[in-house]
Design a protein around this motif. Structure first.
Motif, PDB file in Angstrom:
ATOM      1  N   PRO A  19      -9.932  -2.083   6.277  1.00  0.00           N
ATOM      2  CA  PRO A  19     -10.455  -1.521   5.019  1.00  0.00           C
ATOM      3  C   PRO A  19      -9.374  -0.891   4.138  1.00  0.00           C
ATOM      4  CG  PRO A  19     -11.083  -0.147   6.897  1.00  0.00           C
ATOM      5  CD  PRO A  19     -10.463  -1.389   7.461  1.00  0.00           C
ATOM      6  N   LEU A  20      -8.262  -0.442   4.723  1.00  0.00           N
ATOM      7  CA  LEU A  20      -7.196   0.133   3.902  1.00  0.00           C
ATOM      8  C   LEU A  20      -6.378  -0.968   3.228  1.00  0.00           C
ATOM      9  CD1 LEU A  20      -5.607   2.916   6.212  1.00  0.00           C
ATOM     10  CD2 LEU A  20      -7.514   3.127   4.640  1.00  0.00           C
ATOM     11  N   HIS A  21      -6.463  -2.185   3.754  1.00  0.00           N
ATOM     12  CA  HIS A  21      -5.502  -3.211   3.346  1.00  0.00           C
ATOM     13  C   HIS A  21      -6.096  -4.436   2.662  1.00  0.00           C
ATOM     14  CE1 HIS A  21      -3.365  -0.931   6.546  1.00  0.00           C
ATOM     15  NE2 HIS A  21      -2.341  -1.068   5.731  1.00  0.00           N
ATOM     16  N   ASN A  22      -7.047  -5.135   3.322  1.00  0.00           N
ATOM     17  CA  ASN A  22      -7.481  -6.432   2.775  1.00  0.00           C
ATOM     18  C   ASN A  22      -8.034  -6.363   1.350  1.00  0.00           C
ATOM     19  OD1 ASN A  22      -6.708  -7.698   5.170  1.00  0.00           O
ATOM     20  ND2 ASN A  22      -8.428  -9.137   5.068  1.00  0.00           N
ATOM     21  N   PRO A  23      -8.849  -5.353   0.991  1.00  0.00           N
ATOM     22  CA  PRO A  23      -9.355  -5.316  -0.388  1.00  0.00           C
ATOM     23  C   PRO A  23      -8.213  -5.210  -1.400  1.00  0.00           C
ATOM     24  CG  PRO A  23     -10.637  -3.849   1.014  1.00  0.00           C
ATOM     25  CD  PRO A  23      -9.450  -4.291   1.829  1.00  0.00           C
ATOM     26  N   ALA A  24      -7.189  -4.419  -1.074  1.00  0.00           N
ATOM     27  CA  ALA A  24      -6.038  -4.280  -1.979  1.00  0.00           C
ATOM     28  C   ALA A  24      -5.248  -5.577  -2.049  1.00  0.00           C
ATOM     29  CB  ALA A  24      -5.143  -3.133  -1.506  1.00  0.00           C
ATOM     30  N   ASN A  25      -5.057  -6.237  -0.913  1.00  0.00           N
ATOM     31  CA  ASN A  25      -4.343  -7.523  -0.891  1.00  0.00           C
ATOM     32  C   ASN A  25      -5.044  -8.517  -1.807  1.00  0.00           C
ATOM     33  OD1 ASN A  25      -3.973  -7.359   2.763  1.00  0.00           O
ATOM     34  ND2 ASN A  25      -2.827  -6.284   1.176  1.00  0.00           N
TER      35      ASN A  25
END
Ligand SMILES: Nc1ncnc2c1ncn2[C@@H]1O[C@H](COP(=O)(O)OP(=O)(O)O)[C@@H](O)[C@H]1O
Ligand SMILES: CC(=O)OP(=O)(O)O
Ligand SMILES: [Mg+2]
Length: 392
Positions: free
Chosen positions: A119-125
């Motif tokens: 949740p900390l990473h994939n949406p931003a990617n």
């Protein structure tokens, strides 16, 4: 001249680099940081100079626009550059993606479906990918996954001892992350040891804001500390690393915390931050030097965890040629390196104090059975190289 733009869109930042390949020369590089906070920071260095701007950056789409404005100001003019590819860091590739992948709408949907696991990473990617595809519709976009290098974990290393239906229906298994860094650093370490990757066994300690360790046997990753999500393993800036899952049940029942409360606490309010009030290693060291006992305990817990994993991974490998430090903390903090490896002399890991203070690359004592190295990671170069290899 072949140029690749690499976008590493993180939870609160976008780091980017325009690279010439195969030289690896950075034509331009920069970062948009503190996205979503009251004051954002953009830094850019291009052929026409440097840009530094402090202004709010509302979200990742605004961050990508700020990046493009910086290119327009300090160069190079992206409209005039022939991009061979745009390479994107994507943290969770699940079981589907084990190699660099050409981005399509369907690929984006699968990356989105894995967001619960990172949740900390994939949406931003994904945001970085979406904006970049709009701006560069005619350039191939390549997703390079953190999990890919760990796809070689043997079943006994990637399987959790949990009920069959969790594993079969919900994909509950260990994946591992920071794979681009582990791949690059293990290869560079072999080179420093004057060997091919197939001829050495190394333990790579990626100690950044997130932190993980991997055991690489003959160029193949056989064990790593992160699991289903990037929460397992080492103590990190804001993540707990290993805790007894019983802690969660206890707090659920005794303190009435919700699953979201617990997720937030273990991912964003634990680790060094939870122990000391700061998540940045430089600030932690300052606190320790001012006599702060919580900060000292935080460093002890952090280094003890690293030492435990090094010992465990030496057992996994059977024979270890090198232990390698990399990423922000691993590359820059001699105190952490020394503290973490103290007491491993009988296992053949002997640090040289002066070499360690000087920063390497070799920081073990002459004659140490296991070589200890400091090897700077370069995730952007590795992403660019892998992206170009796919499209050419
Ligand atoms: N010169 C330094 N001395 C000690 N720690 C450092 C230094 N430079 C960076 N760090 C630490 O590295 C960490 C960030 O690592 P980095 O690899 O940049 O993380 P990420 O890529 O996950 O944002 C921070 O804890 C920071 O304090
Ligand atoms: C996967 C992960 O932990 O990445 P980072 O260190 O960039 O947070
Ligand atoms: Mg990092």
């Amino acid at each position: 001249m072949t140029q690749v733009l690499v976008v590493n869109s993180g939870s609160s930042s976008i780091k980017y680099r325009l690279l010439d390949l195969p030289s690896g020369h950075a034509v331009a590089k920069g970062a948009v940081e503190r996205i979503g906070e009251s004051e954002g920071l953009l830094t850019h260095r291009g052929p026409a100079g440097e840009v530094e701007r402090r202004e709010p950056v509302a979200d990742h789409a605004a961050g990508m626009r700020a990046m493009l404005a910086a290119f327009a100001e300090a160069g190079p003019d992206l409209a005039a550059v022939h991009l061979a590819a745009v390479g994107h860091r994507v943290v969770h590739g699940g079981e589907r993606f084990t190699a660099p992948t050409l981005v399509t709408d369907e690929v984006c949907e699968v990356i989105a479906s894995l967001s619960d696991l990172a949740p900390l990473h994939n949406p931003a990617n994904l945001k970085g990918i979406q904006v970049a595809r709009e701006v560069f519709p005619d350039v191939p976009h390549v997703a390079v996954f953190d999990t890919a290098f760990h796809a070689t974990l043997p079943p006994h290393a990637h399987t959790y001892a949990v009920p069959r239906e969790w594993r079969a229906e919900y994909g509950v298994r260990r994946y591992g992350f920071h794979g681009t860094s582990h791949a690059y650093v293990s290869r560079m370490s072999a080179r420093l040891l004057d060997c091919g990757p197939a001829d050495v066994n190394v333990i790579v300690l990626h100690l950044g804001n997130g932190a993980s360790v991997s055991a690489v046997r003959g160029g193949v990753c056989v064990e790593t500390s992160m699991g289903l999500t990037p929460l397992e393993g080492l103590v990190m800036g804001t993540r707990s690393g290993d805790v007894d899952p019983g802690v969660i049940f206890h707090l659920r029942r005794a303190a009435g915390l919700t699953v979201d409360d617990l997720d937030d606490a273990l991912n964003r309010r634990s680790g060094l931050l939870g122990l000391s009030g700061v998540n940045d290693m430089r600030e932690l060291i300052k606190l320790i030097d001012n006599g702060d006992e919580d900060a000292r305990l935080a460093l002890d817990v952090y280094c003890h965890r690293v030492r435990k994993y090094v010992g465990a991974y030496m057992a996994v490998l059977g024979h270890t040629d090198a232990v390698v430090f990399t990423a922000g903390v691993g590359e820059n903090n001699a105190r952490v390196r020394e503290h973490a490896l103290t007491g491993l002399g009988d296992l053949g890991v002997r640090l040289d104090h002066d070499r360690n203070e000087r920063g390497g690359p070799v920081i073990s004592a002459p004659g140490s059975p296991v070589t200890v190295l400091v090897v700077p990671t370069d995730e952007e170069l590795e992403i660019a190289t892998q992206a170009l290899a796919l499209v050419s």
